[in-house]
Write an enzyme that holds these catalytic residues in place. Structure first.
Site, PDB file in Angstrom:
ATOM      1  N   GLU A 286       0.830  -1.224   0.137  1.00  0.00           N
ATOM      2  CA  GLU A 286      -0.007   0.067   0.055  1.00  0.00           C
ATOM      3  C   GLU A 286       0.645   1.278  -0.076  1.00  0.00           C
ATOM      4  O   GLU A 286       1.834   1.446   0.783  1.00  0.00           O
ATOM      5  CB  GLU A 286      -1.069   0.066   1.333  1.00  0.00           C
ATOM      6  CG  GLU A 286      -1.703   1.239   1.542  1.00  0.00           C
ATOM      7  CD  GLU A 286      -2.544   1.834   0.364  1.00  0.00           C
ATOM      8  OE1 GLU A 286      -3.282   0.792  -0.352  1.00  0.00           O
ATOM      9  OE2 GLU A 286      -2.264   2.841  -0.016  1.00  0.00           O
TER      10      GLU A 286
ATOM     11  N   ASN B  66      -3.953   5.609   1.318  1.00  0.00           N
ATOM     12  CA  ASN B  66      -3.921   5.222   2.836  1.00  0.00           C
ATOM     13  C   ASN B  66      -4.440   3.684   2.769  1.00  0.00           C
ATOM     14  O   ASN B  66      -5.090   3.095   1.834  1.00  0.00           O
ATOM     15  CB  ASN B  66      -4.785   6.014   3.502  1.00  0.00           C
ATOM     16  CG  ASN B  66      -6.424   5.881   3.022  1.00  0.00           C
ATOM     17  OD1 ASN B  66      -6.691   6.679   2.044  1.00  0.00           O
ATOM     18  ND2 ASN B  66      -7.191   4.987   3.538  1.00  0.00           N
TER      19      ASN B  66
ATOM     20  N   ALA C   6     -22.719   2.788   0.919  1.00  0.00           N
ATOM     21  CA  ALA C   6     -23.802   2.421   0.318  1.00  0.00           C
ATOM     22  C   ALA C   6     -23.680   1.130  -0.520  1.00  0.00           C
ATOM     23  O   ALA C   6     -22.638   1.375  -1.345  1.00  0.00           O
ATOM     24  CB  ALA C   6     -24.286   3.385  -0.535  1.00  0.00           C
TER      25      ALA C   6
ATOM     26  N   HIS D   2     -16.497   7.345  -8.288  1.00  0.00           N
ATOM     27  CA  HIS D   2     -16.729   5.902  -8.850  1.00  0.00           C
ATOM     28  C   HIS D   2     -16.460   5.857 -10.483  1.00  0.00           C
ATOM     29  O   HIS D   2     -17.056   6.088 -11.233  1.00  0.00           O
ATOM     30  CB  HIS D   2     -18.444   5.795  -8.565  1.00  0.00           C
ATOM     31  CG  HIS D   2     -18.842   5.679  -7.094  1.00  0.00           C
ATOM     32  ND1 HIS D   2     -20.198   6.016  -6.917  1.00  0.00           N
ATOM     33  CD2 HIS D   2     -17.981   5.669  -6.186  1.00  0.00           C
ATOM     34  CE1 HIS D   2     -20.253   6.003  -5.664  1.00  0.00           C
ATOM     35  NE2 HIS D   2     -19.026   5.890  -5.175  1.00  0.00           N
TER      36      HIS D   2
ATOM     37  N   ASN E 290     -13.253  -0.802  -9.475  1.00  0.00           N
ATOM     38  CA  ASN E 290     -14.346  -0.471 -10.368  1.00  0.00           C
ATOM     39  C   ASN E 290     -13.978  -0.359 -11.610  1.00  0.00           C
ATOM     40  O   ASN E 290     -14.834  -0.362 -12.668  1.00  0.00           O
ATOM     41  CB  ASN E 290     -14.852   1.061  -9.825  1.00  0.00           C
ATOM     42  CG  ASN E 290     -15.038   0.943  -8.293  1.00  0.00           C
ATOM     43  OD1 ASN E 290     -15.608   0.019  -7.660  1.00  0.00           O
ATOM     44  ND2 ASN E 290     -15.127   2.126  -7.511  1.00  0.00           N
TER      45      ASN E 290
ATOM     46  N   THR F 281     -18.996  -0.311  -5.658  1.00  0.00           N
ATOM     47  CA  THR F 281     -18.157  -1.169  -4.709  1.00  0.00           C
ATOM     48  C   THR F 281     -18.532  -2.839  -4.586  1.00  0.00           C
ATOM     49  O   THR F 281     -17.870  -3.654  -4.847  1.00  0.00           O
ATOM     50  CB  THR F 281     -17.936  -0.712  -3.334  1.00  0.00           C
ATOM     51  OG1 THR F 281     -17.362   0.841  -3.562  1.00  0.00           O
ATOM     52  CG2 THR F 281     -16.476  -1.206  -2.728  1.00  0.00           C
TER      53      THR F 281
END
Ligand code: FAD
Length: 527
Positions: A36, A119, A130, A457, A490, A502
């Site tokens: 990461e 992060n 959602a 998105h 995505n 997601t």
């Protein structure tokens, strides 16, 4: 292939975490090393920053996630270039604009609000949680319905889906009733006004513990478990390149951003889940450059507004005592202002929009004290209607061999335009948003279309598909032509999708992880 395979996962968001979890659970001898580029910002790796109750801790965690826009923390994050520009306009908290305007910034004048998070946990540490299911043409046509049902249910379990969050809110129920009166007659069975499924765990006091990558990682970050012993997460470690021979990957070249040391990490498979711009960027940097890479960019466009709920209509549906109880319960968690989330899902042919209607006690911007809707006892709704962007090869990122970004990776320019087809649907969505607002109360913010890139998105830039001419990955998320290079996120969604992606991306990752586990499974002794 080794008997104890090592899998390198690039990116620690929900998708990289899905691969890590499923591969370690399926392969008892495997190891996963997750790289990461950003820092760990919460005590539990990848946790939703929304769960932090201390406002200072929350602000710090958000700022540290903002890569080149991380203010005072920037120097500790290994940012190579990117002079801080005075008055620089920043993205939503926890994210940084791709086109932030400083040295090493991407170029995206046609997609100005596009942002990323850097992060542990990725954007999944800042998301709204959602998780609606895709419907009709939003779904991937190369996955059969029965398999899709299994994939999406597994994804919902990984994300701790709650379809009943806030469903006991009388105000939320009244909002649904008013919307239902306006729209029910024109919506197909099963696609009416409903609560929005979210990812998280309701707590005994009525609050939510929001899901993040930590939820997906589950046992991998619980000390003492078998999978934890085989899982390693290296934060502040940038993957610079994938080493390969054109058909098979050997591992990754990584840079420790604390020491600036570069090293090669051997791997039996590499999973790239580093978001919709930085994953194709890494493939490009590694000389993996299929023509559709970075192209077919879509997002869902969003028309938003805020409405003050109408006292007369609401009080006909909710008693004073019910409202007082709800407000008292909400007061126990002032840090988390969303109190109920409703939606009108996408359906075809007549409602190709995905509407999200969030009830909140306070408006998202200050209202003058003498405004007639200031301190509205019944509260407010923030509404967004998501609309389609139809995939076109013209939209997307072009990477440069000559110009480097603030991390020393190939910089990119985003080309993007709305066409007549999209503008017509945006106009229709705006009309429906007006109807929804009028059904609920009085507008305190007129409907407006958010700038390109605002949805956060981003889809299509590494599409999965059945034709290598128009997709980067095959139906099992393997990069065409490679046997052990898998992509996730995505970016794989090839359809014109109107809603939060997601859950769909986790479902696609479940499919990819299962197939990769099969490929990596050591042959049985004597086989
Ligand atoms: P990410 O979560 O973006 O993680 C990718 C990670 O890869 C990043 O941490 C990045 O630092 C790392 N990385 C990049 N390049 C490299 C490299 N070269 N080496 C090492 N690491 C690298 N989605 C929904 O479905 N519902 C929502 O309600 C919702 N709300 C959102 C609200 C906000 C404010 C934001 C910011 C996002 C929201 N999203 C929502 C989007 C959601 O968070 C993303 O869809 C999801 O996090 C994508 O997961 P991912 O693992 O593919 O990528």
């Amino acid at each position: 292939m080794t008997v104890t395979p090592t899998i390198a996962v690039v990116g620690s968001g929900p998708i990289g975490s899905t691969y890590a979890r499923l591969l370690l659970e399926a392969l008892p001898d495997a190891r996963v090393i997750m790289f990461e580029a950003g820092p760990q910002v919460t005590p539990r790796p990848g946790e939703s920053v929304r769960n932090l109750t201390d406002p200072d801790e929350k602000a710090r965690a958000r700022e540290m996630s903002q890569g080149p826009q991380a203010g005072q923390y920037r120097d500790a994050l290994g940012i190579l270039a990117g002079a801080v520009v005075e008055g620089m306009f920043t993205a939503r908290q926890g994210t940084h604009l791709l086109d932030f305007g400083g040295e090493g910034s991407a170029h995206a004048p046609a997609f100005p609000a596009a942002a990323a998070a850097t992060n542990v946990g990725g954007q999944g540490a800042h998301w709204t949680c959602a998780i609606p299911r895709p419907a009709f043409s939003e779904k991937l046509d190369f996955i059969a319905d029965d398999e899709w049902e299994d994939l999406i249910s597994t994804a919902e379990d990984l994300l701790h889906k709650q379809s009943a969050a806030f469903s006991d809110s009388p105000v939320g129920a009244a909002i649904r009733t008013l919307l239902d009166r306006e729209f029910a007659a024109e919506l197909p069975e099963g696609y009416g006004v409903s609560t929005l499924p979210v990812a998280g765990d309701p707590q005994p006091d009525g609050t939510m513990r929001w899901a993040g990558a930590d939820t997906v990682l589950g046992p991998l970050i619980e000390p003492g478990t078998d999978t934890a012993a085989r899982f390693e997460l290296r934060d502040l470690t940038l993957v610079r390149r994938i080493e390969h021979d054109g058909a098979h990957v050997r591992g990754v070249v990584v840079e420790d951003l604390r020491t600036r040391e570069e090293s090669f990490v051997e791997a039996d498979a590499v999973v790239v889940a580093a978001d919709a711009f930085r994953s194709p960027q890494l493939l490009w940097a590694s000389g993996i450059r299929p023509a559709p890479l970075g192209r077919y960019l879509t997002e869902h466009h969003v028309v938003i507004s805020t409405v003050a709920l109408d006292a007369e209509r609401m009080s006909a549906l909710v008693s004073d005592a019910e409202l007082e109880t709800e407000l008292a319960r909400r007061a126990t968690n002032p840090a988390d202002p969303v109190a109920a989330v409703n939606r009108i899902p996408f359906s075809e042919p007549d409602h190709p929009y995905s509407a999200q209607i969030m009830y909140a006690e306070t408006p998202p911007f200050p209202l003058p004290v003498d405004h007639p809707a200031a301190r509205n006892r019944w509260g407010y709704v923030n509404m967004g209607f998501g609309t389609r962007k139809f995939p076109r090869v013209e939209d997307g990122a072009t990477f440069s061999d000559d110009e480097l970004d603030y991390r020393g990776m190939p910089n990119f320019t985003i080309e993007y335009a709305l066409t007549e087809r999209e503008n017509a649907e945006i106009a229709e969505a705006t009309a429906r948003l007006r109807r929804a607002g009028q059904a609920l109360g009085t507008f305190i913010a007129e409907p407006r279309l958010l700038p390109n890139g605002s949805s956060l998105h981003f889809m299509g830039t590494m599409r999965a598909g059945t034709d290598p001419a128009t997709s980067v990955a095959d139906p099992f998320s393997r990069v065409w032509g490679f046997d052990n290079l898998v992509v996730g996120g995505n970016a794989l969604i090839p359809t014109a999708n109107t809603m939060n992606p997601t859950l769909t991306s986790v479902a696609i990752a479940v499919r990819g992880a299962r197939r990769l586990a099969d490929a990596l499974r050591a042959p049985a002794p004597g086989a």
